[in-house]
Design an enzyme around this catalytic site. Structure first.
Site, PDB file in Angstrom:
ATOM      1  N   LEU A 116     -15.110  16.897   1.579  1.00 35.90           N
ATOM      2  CA  LEU A 116     -14.623  15.944   2.564  1.00 35.90           C
ATOM      3  C   LEU A 116     -14.538  14.571   1.915  1.00 35.90           C
ATOM      4  O   LEU A 116     -15.522  14.071   1.377  1.00 35.90           O
ATOM      5  CB  LEU A 116     -15.547  15.910   3.783  1.00 35.90           C
ATOM      6  CG  LEU A 116     -15.050  15.088   4.981  1.00 35.90           C
ATOM      7  CD1 LEU A 116     -15.564  15.684   6.291  1.00 35.90           C
ATOM      8  CD2 LEU A 116     -15.434  13.620   4.911  1.00 35.90           C
TER       9      LEU A 116
ATOM     10  N   GLY B 277     -11.247   7.769   3.622  1.00 37.96           N
ATOM     11  CA  GLY B 277     -10.341   6.699   3.177  1.00 37.96           C
ATOM     12  C   GLY B 277      -9.218   7.189   2.289  1.00 37.96           C
ATOM     13  O   GLY B 277      -8.950   6.619   1.233  1.00 37.96           O
TER      14      GLY B 277
ATOM     15  N   SER C 257      -4.808   5.736   0.975  1.00 36.10           N
ATOM     16  CA  SER C 257      -4.309   5.010  -0.199  1.00 36.10           C
ATOM     17  C   SER C 257      -5.327   5.061  -1.335  1.00 36.10           C
ATOM     18  O   SER C 257      -6.438   5.575  -1.162  1.00 36.10           O
ATOM     19  CB  SER C 257      -4.046   3.533   0.178  1.00 36.10           C
ATOM     20  OG  SER C 257      -5.254   2.926   0.610  1.00 36.10           O
ATOM     21  N   GLY C 258      -4.937   4.536  -2.469  1.00 32.63           N
ATOM     22  CA  GLY C 258      -5.843   4.258  -3.583  1.00 32.63           C
ATOM     23  C   GLY C 258      -6.631   5.435  -4.125  1.00 32.63           C
ATOM     24  O   GLY C 258      -6.111   6.548  -4.286  1.00 32.63           O
ATOM     25  N   ILE C 259      -7.903   5.188  -4.391  1.00 25.53           N
ATOM     26  CA  ILE C 259      -8.764   6.165  -5.048  1.00 25.53           C
ATOM     27  C   ILE C 259      -8.963   7.406  -4.170  1.00 25.53           C
ATOM     28  O   ILE C 259      -8.900   8.533  -4.660  1.00 25.53           O
ATOM     29  CB  ILE C 259     -10.127   5.526  -5.411  1.00 25.53           C
ATOM     30  CG1 ILE C 259      -9.921   4.343  -6.385  1.00 25.53           C
ATOM     31  CG2 ILE C 259     -11.075   6.550  -6.027  1.00 25.53           C
ATOM     32  CD1 ILE C 259     -11.163   3.478  -6.606  1.00 25.53           C
ATOM     33  N   GLY C 260      -9.168   7.205  -2.881  1.00 25.21           N
ATOM     34  CA  GLY C 260      -9.391   8.331  -1.966  1.00 25.21           C
ATOM     35  C   GLY C 260      -8.204   9.275  -1.959  1.00 25.21           C
ATOM     36  O   GLY C 260      -8.363  10.503  -2.051  1.00 25.21           O
TER      37      GLY C 260
ATOM     38  N   SER D  94     -19.386   0.676  -7.223  1.00 24.43           N
ATOM     39  CA  SER D  94     -18.613  -0.259  -8.057  1.00 24.43           C
ATOM     40  C   SER D  94     -19.548  -0.777  -9.141  1.00 24.43           C
ATOM     41  O   SER D  94     -20.770  -0.716  -8.964  1.00 24.43           O
ATOM     42  CB  SER D  94     -18.132  -1.425  -7.182  1.00 24.43           C
ATOM     43  OG  SER D  94     -17.715  -2.518  -7.983  1.00 24.43           O
TER      44      SER D  94
ATOM     45  N   TYR E  61     -19.361  -8.643  -0.937  1.00 21.42           N
ATOM     46  CA  TYR E  61     -18.922  -7.321  -1.392  1.00 21.42           C
ATOM     47  C   TYR E  61     -19.980  -6.703  -2.294  1.00 21.42           C
ATOM     48  O   TYR E  61     -20.379  -5.542  -2.109  1.00 21.42           O
ATOM     49  CB  TYR E  61     -17.586  -7.444  -2.141  1.00 21.42           C
ATOM     50  CG  TYR E  61     -17.116  -6.137  -2.724  1.00 21.42           C
ATOM     51  CD1 TYR E  61     -16.658  -5.118  -1.902  1.00 21.42           C
ATOM     52  CD2 TYR E  61     -17.138  -5.922  -4.108  1.00 21.42           C
ATOM     53  CE1 TYR E  61     -16.230  -3.908  -2.435  1.00 21.42           C
ATOM     54  CE2 TYR E  61     -16.711  -4.722  -4.652  1.00 21.42           C
ATOM     55  CZ  TYR E  61     -16.260  -3.719  -3.806  1.00 21.42           C
ATOM     56  OH  TYR E  61     -15.847  -2.520  -4.345  1.00 21.42           O
TER      57      TYR E  61
HETATM   58  P1  NAD Z   1      -7.821   0.990  -0.860  1.00 22.22           P
HETATM   59  O1  NAD Z   1      -7.786  -0.199   0.014  1.00 22.22           O
HETATM   60  O2  NAD Z   1      -6.528   1.507  -1.408  1.00 22.22           O
HETATM   61  O3  NAD Z   1      -8.567   2.212  -0.172  1.00 22.22           O
HETATM   62  C1  NAD Z   1      -9.629   2.060   0.739  1.00 22.22           C
HETATM   63  C2  NAD Z   1      -9.374   3.005   1.885  1.00 22.22           C
HETATM   64  O4  NAD Z   1     -10.452   2.956   2.818  1.00 22.22           O
HETATM   65  C3  NAD Z   1      -8.095   2.653   2.628  1.00 22.22           C
HETATM   66  O5  NAD Z   1      -7.294   3.802   2.723  1.00 22.22           O
HETATM   67  C4  NAD Z   1      -8.604   2.191   3.985  1.00 22.22           C
HETATM   68  O6  NAD Z   1      -7.692   2.484   5.022  1.00 22.22           O
HETATM   69  C5  NAD Z   1      -9.874   2.997   4.095  1.00 22.22           C
HETATM   70  N1  NAD Z   1     -10.782   2.500   5.137  1.00 22.22           N
HETATM   71  C6  NAD Z   1     -11.186   1.221   5.360  1.00 22.22           C
HETATM   72  N2  NAD Z   1     -12.002   1.185   6.434  1.00 22.22           N
HETATM   73  C7  NAD Z   1     -12.112   2.466   6.892  1.00 22.22           C
HETATM   74  C8  NAD Z   1     -12.805   3.080   7.960  1.00 22.22           C
HETATM   75  N3  NAD Z   1     -13.550   2.372   8.813  1.00 22.22           N
HETATM   76  N4  NAD Z   1     -12.714   4.425   8.106  1.00 22.22           N
HETATM   77  C9  NAD Z   1     -11.958   5.157   7.273  1.00 22.22           C
HETATM   78  N5  NAD Z   1     -11.265   4.632   6.263  1.00 22.22           N
HETATM   79  C10 NAD Z   1     -11.343   3.301   6.068  1.00 22.22           C
HETATM   80  O7  NAD Z   1      -8.807   0.619  -2.060  1.00 22.22           O
HETATM   81  P2  NAD Z   1      -9.489   1.524  -3.210  1.00 22.22           P
HETATM   82  O8  NAD Z   1      -9.509   0.669  -4.404  1.00 22.22           O
HETATM   83  O9  NAD Z   1      -8.894   2.863  -3.285  1.00 22.22           O
HETATM   84  O10 NAD Z   1     -10.986   1.599  -2.663  1.00 22.22           O
HETATM   85  C11 NAD Z   1     -11.702   2.797  -2.488  1.00 22.22           C
HETATM   86  C12 NAD Z   1     -13.177   2.577  -2.814  1.00 22.22           C
HETATM   87  O11 NAD Z   1     -13.309   2.216  -4.182  1.00 22.22           O
HETATM   88  C13 NAD Z   1     -13.829   1.457  -2.007  1.00 22.22           C
HETATM   89  O12 NAD Z   1     -15.116   1.868  -1.588  1.00 22.22           O
HETATM   90  C14 NAD Z   1     -13.943   0.321  -3.015  1.00 22.22           C
HETATM   91  O13 NAD Z   1     -15.029  -0.523  -2.736  1.00 22.22           O
HETATM   92  C15 NAD Z   1     -14.147   1.101  -4.295  1.00 22.22           C
HETATM   93  N6  NAD Z   1     -13.821   0.354  -5.514  1.00 22.22           N
HETATM   94  C16 NAD Z   1     -12.582  -0.194  -5.710  1.00 22.22           C
HETATM   95  C17 NAD Z   1     -12.312  -0.929  -6.864  1.00 22.22           C
HETATM   96  C18 NAD Z   1     -10.982  -1.574  -7.119  1.00 22.22           C
HETATM   97  O14 NAD Z   1     -10.903  -2.423  -8.002  1.00 22.22           O
HETATM   98  N7  NAD Z   1      -9.932  -1.210  -6.439  1.00 22.22           N
HETATM   99  C19 NAD Z   1     -13.316  -1.087  -7.828  1.00 22.22           C
HETATM  100  C20 NAD Z   1     -14.553  -0.514  -7.614  1.00 22.22           C
HETATM  101  C21 NAD Z   1     -14.791   0.202  -6.451  1.00 22.22           C
END
Ligand code: NAD
Length: 307
Positions: free
Chosen positions: A6, A9, A12-15, A140, A153
């Site tokens: 499971l 998020g 988009s992004g990492i998820g 992070s 953060y």
């Molecule tokens: P992102 O904004 O593309 O993805 C974050 C996702 O979380 C989004 O899809 C958003 O809709 C979702 N989200 C936010 N609040 C939510 C909620 N209440 N319920 C369900 N989903 C929710 O950014 P990302 O970079 O893919 O971030 C993913 C993780 O990676 C985060 O925890 C972030 O802190 C971590 N991270 C990111 C980076 C970076 O530089 N991008 C670096 C280190 C860690």
């Protein structure tokens, strides 16, 4: 057998990248429950999932800030079984502290920290009963080292780290593994949103000098860092899959080796002076040192890329 993963998020992004990568696993080792708060944003994930959609990947609604939404999602799974939880949903926040409202800080903690606490509370009892499971958390590098203008953060990621570090001990007693994935900069929506907010941020709440440091030193440098050292979400996803399939998963996994010296600096000096002095000098004293560091990191990156 296949493991049910499971992921939170996933719009988009990492998820999104983790969900798609797991679903397309050539060995078909996973059944992915890709969750997002707003199902209206499922388009990009559906596209990335391709043929795996509704086969090895299903999309479900889950809001990390709502206990009932989490329960409903887990209840909808056969036997409520979650073998691997990838807690990824998160928010970012940068800027001078004086310019941020307590409400915005609470919202960030509600997602980044309490979101994790809610999810773990929901899946841990079942994992304990089955004596198996893996809790994977997107932390992070800022979960181990605070950085300028990332106070809130970083605090939320420290909270996540303390939570997992504590939990890992009792979890292990029940054969449940815990892993904190610690990316450095990753080029995603996250970065875009954070900078967009920063550009339009009302800096009247702080003094001129702080505003200047934020606008003229912090923002340009951190943009440079994202552009030069930033990983793709796919790179982070690839490493997350490695962690998930590891027989002995580590408690911590940094995805960007260029940030490892930063952690070493922290652990090398229990008084904290070493990292504090280094970051201070890097930010305020020596433009040249900073640029030399960047140049060195570039070089390391090129060497690293060839391995
Ligand atoms: P992102 O904004 O593309 O993805 C974050 C996702 O979380 C989004 O899809 C958003 O809709 C979702 N989200 C936010 N609040 C939510 C909620 N209440 N319920 C369900 N989903 C929710 O950014 P990302 O970079 O893919 O971030 C993913 C993780 O990676 C985060 O925890 C972030 O802190 C971590 N991270 C990111 C980076 C970076 O530089 N991008 C670096 C280190 C860690």
């Amino acid at each position: 057998g296949t493991r049910r993963v499971l992921v939170t998020g996933c719009s988009s992004g990492i998820g999104l990248a983790v969900a798609a990568r797991l679903a397309k696993d050539e060995l078909r080792r996973f059944k992915v429950v890709a969750t997002m708060r707003d199902l209206g944003k499922r388009g990009p994930l559906e596209k990335a999932a391709g043929d795996s959609l509704n086969k090895t990947l299903e999309i479900k609604q889950l809001d990390a800030c709502s206990e009932s939404s989490i329960r409903e999602c887990v209840n909808s799974l056969p036997d409520r079984r979650v073998d691997v939880l990838v807690n990824n949903a998160g928010l970012g926040m940068i800027g001078p502290l004086e310019c941020q409202s307590i409400d915005a800080m609470k919202e960030l903690f509600d997602t980044n920290f309490f979101g994790l606490a809610r999810l773990v509370k929901e899946v841990l009892p079942d994992m304990k009963r089955r004596q198996s499971g893996h809790i994977v958390v997107m932390s992070s590098v800022m979960g181990t080292q605070g950085l300028l203008f990332n106070d809130v953060y970083s605090a939320s990621k420290f909270a996540v780290e303390g939570f997992c570090e504590s939990l890992a001990v009792q979890a292990l007693k029940f054969n449940i593994k815990t892993t904190l994935v610690e990316p450095g900069p990753v080029v995603t929506e996250f970065e875009r949103k954070v900078y967009e907010d920063a550009e339009s941020m009302d800096l009247s709440g702080t003094d001129k000098e702080t505003a200047k440091i934020f606008r003229e030193i912090y923002l340009p440098y951190s943009k440079k860092i994202f552009a030069s050292l930033g990983q793709t979400p796919e790179e982070v996803a690839e490493q997350t899959v490695k962690v998930i399939t590891d027989k002995e998963p580590p408690l911590r996994h940094q995805t960007n080796r260029l940030y490892m010296p930063m952690t070493a600096l922290k652990h090398a000096d229990p008084t904290g002076r070493l990292p504090l002095d280094s970051f201070y000098k890097m930010t305020f004293k020596h433009d040249k040192v900073f640029n030399a560091t960047l140049a060195m990191l570039h070089l390391l990156k090129r060497i690293g890329g060839k391995k």
